[in-house]
Design a protein around this motif. Structure first.
Motif, PDB file in Angstrom:
ATOM      1  N   GLN A 158      75.712 -14.736   5.949  1.00 42.39           N
ATOM      2  CA  GLN A 158      74.556 -14.098   4.791  1.00 42.39           C
ATOM      3  C   GLN A 158      75.294 -15.190   3.971  1.00 42.39           C
ATOM      4  N   VAL A 159      74.015 -14.896   2.816  1.00 41.20           N
ATOM      5  CA  VAL A 159      73.867 -15.589   1.390  1.00 41.20           C
ATOM      6  C   VAL A 159      74.094 -14.605   0.159  1.00 41.20           C
ATOM      7  N   GLN A 160      74.486 -15.073  -0.271  1.00 39.20           N
ATOM      8  CA  GLN A 160      74.272 -14.792  -1.927  1.00 39.20           C
ATOM      9  C   GLN A 160      73.873 -14.998  -2.776  1.00 39.20           C
ATOM     10  N   LEU A 161      72.935 -14.565  -3.533  1.00 35.16           N
ATOM     11  CA  LEU A 161      72.630 -14.774  -4.464  1.00 35.16           C
ATOM     12  C   LEU A 161      73.192 -14.231  -5.693  1.00 35.16           C
ATOM     13  N   VAL A 162      73.442 -15.020  -6.483  1.00 40.84           N
ATOM     14  CA  VAL A 162      73.940 -14.868  -8.010  1.00 40.84           C
ATOM     15  C   VAL A 162      72.439 -15.109  -9.076  1.00 40.84           C
ATOM     16  N   GLU A 163      72.569 -14.095 -10.283  1.00 44.43           N
ATOM     17  CA  GLU A 163      71.278 -14.560 -11.035  1.00 44.43           C
ATOM     18  C   GLU A 163      71.923 -14.311 -12.489  1.00 44.43           C
ATOM     19  N   SER A 164      71.642 -15.021 -13.440  1.00 49.03           N
ATOM     20  CA  SER A 164      71.639 -15.051 -14.487  1.00 49.03           C
ATOM     21  C   SER A 164      71.147 -15.410 -16.044  1.00 49.03           C
ATOM     22  N   GLY A 165      71.689 -15.304 -17.097  1.00 49.71           N
ATOM     23  CA  GLY A 165      70.260 -16.048 -18.214  1.00 49.71           C
ATOM     24  C   GLY A 165      69.183 -15.238 -18.854  1.00 49.71           C
ATOM     25  N   GLY A 166      69.670 -13.848 -18.029  1.00 45.88           N
ATOM     26  CA  GLY A 166      68.614 -12.632 -18.987  1.00 45.88           C
ATOM     27  C   GLY A 166      69.387 -12.250 -20.100  1.00 45.88           C
ATOM     28  N   GLY A 167      68.118 -11.188 -20.536  1.00 48.30           N
ATOM     29  CA  GLY A 167      68.803 -10.895 -21.883  1.00 48.30           C
ATOM     30  C   GLY A 167      67.673 -10.102 -23.017  1.00 48.30           C
ATOM     31  N   LEU A 168      68.183 -10.287 -24.349  1.00 45.41           N
ATOM     32  CA  LEU A 168      67.047  -9.629 -24.920  1.00 45.41           C
ATOM     33  C   LEU A 168      66.451 -10.897 -25.767  1.00 45.41           C
ATOM     34  N   VAL A 169      64.816 -10.950 -26.267  1.00 45.27           N
ATOM     35  CA  VAL A 169      64.990 -11.529 -26.807  1.00 45.27           C
ATOM     36  C   VAL A 169      62.997 -11.320 -28.029  1.00 45.27           C
ATOM     37  N   GLN A 170      62.746 -11.850 -29.266  1.00 42.52           N
ATOM     38  CA  GLN A 170      61.656 -11.573 -29.424  1.00 42.52           C
ATOM     39  C   GLN A 170      60.536 -11.973 -28.902  1.00 42.52           C
ATOM     40  N   ALA A 171      59.226 -11.322 -28.604  1.00 44.71           N
ATOM     41  CA  ALA A 171      57.704 -11.694 -28.596  1.00 44.71           C
ATOM     42  C   ALA A 171      57.896 -13.201 -28.993  1.00 44.71           C
ATOM     43  N   GLY A 172      57.000 -14.256 -27.818  1.00 43.85           N
ATOM     44  CA  GLY A 172      56.556 -16.049 -28.340  1.00 43.85           C
ATOM     45  C   GLY A 172      58.311 -16.465 -28.173  1.00 43.85           C
ATOM     46  N   GLY A 173      59.367 -15.760 -28.208  1.00 41.91           N
ATOM     47  CA  GLY A 173      60.563 -16.991 -27.571  1.00 41.91           C
ATOM     48  C   GLY A 173      60.823 -17.061 -25.895  1.00 41.91           C
ATOM     49  N   SER A 174      61.715 -17.550 -25.594  1.00 39.80           N
ATOM     50  CA  SER A 174      62.010 -18.810 -24.255  1.00 39.80           C
ATOM     51  C   SER A 174      63.469 -17.502 -23.704  1.00 39.80           C
ATOM     52  N   LEU A 175      63.357 -17.893 -22.276  1.00 41.07           N
ATOM     53  CA  LEU A 175      64.691 -17.813 -21.590  1.00 41.07           C
ATOM     54  C   LEU A 175      64.305 -18.143 -20.920  1.00 41.07           C
ATOM     55  N   ARG A 176      65.657 -18.635 -20.224  1.00 39.41           N
ATOM     56  CA  ARG A 176      66.089 -19.514 -18.745  1.00 39.41           C
ATOM     57  C   ARG A 176      66.335 -18.961 -17.269  1.00 39.41           C
ATOM     58  N   LEU A 177      65.934 -18.304 -16.552  1.00 35.02           N
ATOM     59  CA  LEU A 177      66.936 -17.647 -15.395  1.00 35.02           C
ATOM     60  C   LEU A 177      68.006 -18.560 -14.830  1.00 35.02           C
ATOM     61  N   SER A 178      69.309 -18.228 -14.312  1.00 29.47           N
ATOM     62  CA  SER A 178      69.588 -19.010 -13.009  1.00 29.47           C
ATOM     63  C   SER A 178      69.675 -18.511 -11.913  1.00 29.47           C
ATOM     64  N   CYS A 179      69.316 -18.789 -10.436  1.00 29.03           N
ATOM     65  CA  CYS A 179      70.033 -17.687  -9.300  1.00 29.03           C
ATOM     66  C   CYS A 179      70.967 -19.341  -8.389  1.00 29.03           C
ATOM     67  N   ALA A 180      72.064 -18.827  -8.270  1.00 27.92           N
ATOM     68  CA  ALA A 180      72.585 -19.564  -7.907  1.00 27.92           C
ATOM     69  C   ALA A 180      72.935 -19.083  -6.401  1.00 27.92           C
ATOM     70  N   ALA A 181      72.723 -19.347  -5.438  1.00 30.09           N
ATOM     71  CA  ALA A 181      72.744 -18.938  -3.629  1.00 30.09           C
ATOM     72  C   ALA A 181      74.376 -20.220  -3.245  1.00 30.09           C
ATOM     73  N   SER A 182      74.799 -19.133  -2.914  1.00 27.05           N
ATOM     74  CA  SER A 182      75.831 -19.827  -1.860  1.00 27.05           C
ATOM     75  C   SER A 182      76.324 -18.556   0.433  1.00 27.05           C
ATOM     76  N   GLY A 183      77.614 -19.195   0.180  1.00 21.32           N
ATOM     77  CA  GLY A 183      77.458 -18.825   2.083  1.00 21.32           C
ATOM     78  C   GLY A 183      76.556 -19.373   2.885  1.00 21.32           C
ATOM     79  N   ARG A 184      76.397 -19.207   4.165  1.00 27.73           N
ATOM     80  CA  ARG A 184      75.246 -19.567   5.285  1.00 27.73           C
ATOM     81  C   ARG A 184      73.773 -20.414   4.599  1.00 27.73           C
ATOM     82  N   THR A 185      74.388 -21.734   3.463  1.00 25.49           N
ATOM     83  CA  THR A 185      72.628 -21.953   3.148  1.00 25.49           C
ATOM     84  C   THR A 185      72.038 -23.101   3.805  1.00 25.49           C
ATOM     85  N   SER A 186      71.088 -22.893   4.547  1.00 26.69           N
ATOM     86  CA  SER A 186      70.229 -23.909   4.995  1.00 26.69           C
ATOM     87  C   SER A 186      68.884 -23.980   4.557  1.00 26.69           C
ATOM     88  N   SER A 187      68.698 -25.565   4.697  1.00 27.23           N
ATOM     89  CA  SER A 187      67.020 -26.113   4.837  1.00 27.23           C
ATOM     90  C   SER A 187      66.045 -26.408   6.127  1.00 27.23           C
TER      91      SER A 187
END
Length: 122
Positions: free
Chosen positions: A1-30
């Motif tokens: 199994q592969v686990q994915l965990v997102e982070s970086g969300g939140g509240l922002v005003q129009a015109g602003g910026s955010l960066r989301l991250s997604c970390a993968a772990s477990g049985r990852t392969s390429s």
């Protein structure tokens, strides 16, 4: 199994910026494609962006030119840089992974994260 965990969300005003991250772990392969989807209240989940194992990006028309997807394979992490946000971008954002990767960038993902809320105020 592969686990994915997102982070970086939140509240922002129009015109602003955010960066989301997604970390993968477990049985990852390429190679594996990483994708971002979102679901606004009362709407179906929609494709936002994806990046292939060879770093080829693909964007929905609604975010093209404003969002940038990237990945750091050494960290098994994908990112979504979101600029010039508008209230229409308000949604829960989900990270997803195709493993093994195939040619369809917008569908048939095998693993999903729990989602992170992005709220853009006007």
């Amino acid at each position: 199994q592969v686990q994915l965990v997102e982070s970086g969300g939140g509240l922002v005003q129009a015109g602003g910026s955010l960066r989301l991250s997604c970390a993968a772990s477990g049985r990852t392969s390429s190679p594996a494609r990483m994708g971002w989807f979102r679901q606004a209240p009362g709407k179906e989940r929609e494709f936002v962006a994806s990046i292939s194992g060879s770093d080829s990006p693909w964007y929905s028309d609604s975010v093209k030119g404003r969002f940038t997807i990237s990945r750091d394979n050494a960290k098994n992490t994908a990112y979504l840089q979101m600029n010039r946000l508008s209230p229409e971008d308000t949604a829960v954002y989900y990270c997803a992974r195709q493993q093994p990767e195939h040619d369809l960038a917008t569908v048939n993902y095998d693993y999903w994260g729990q989602g992170t809320q992005v709220t853009v105020s006007s």
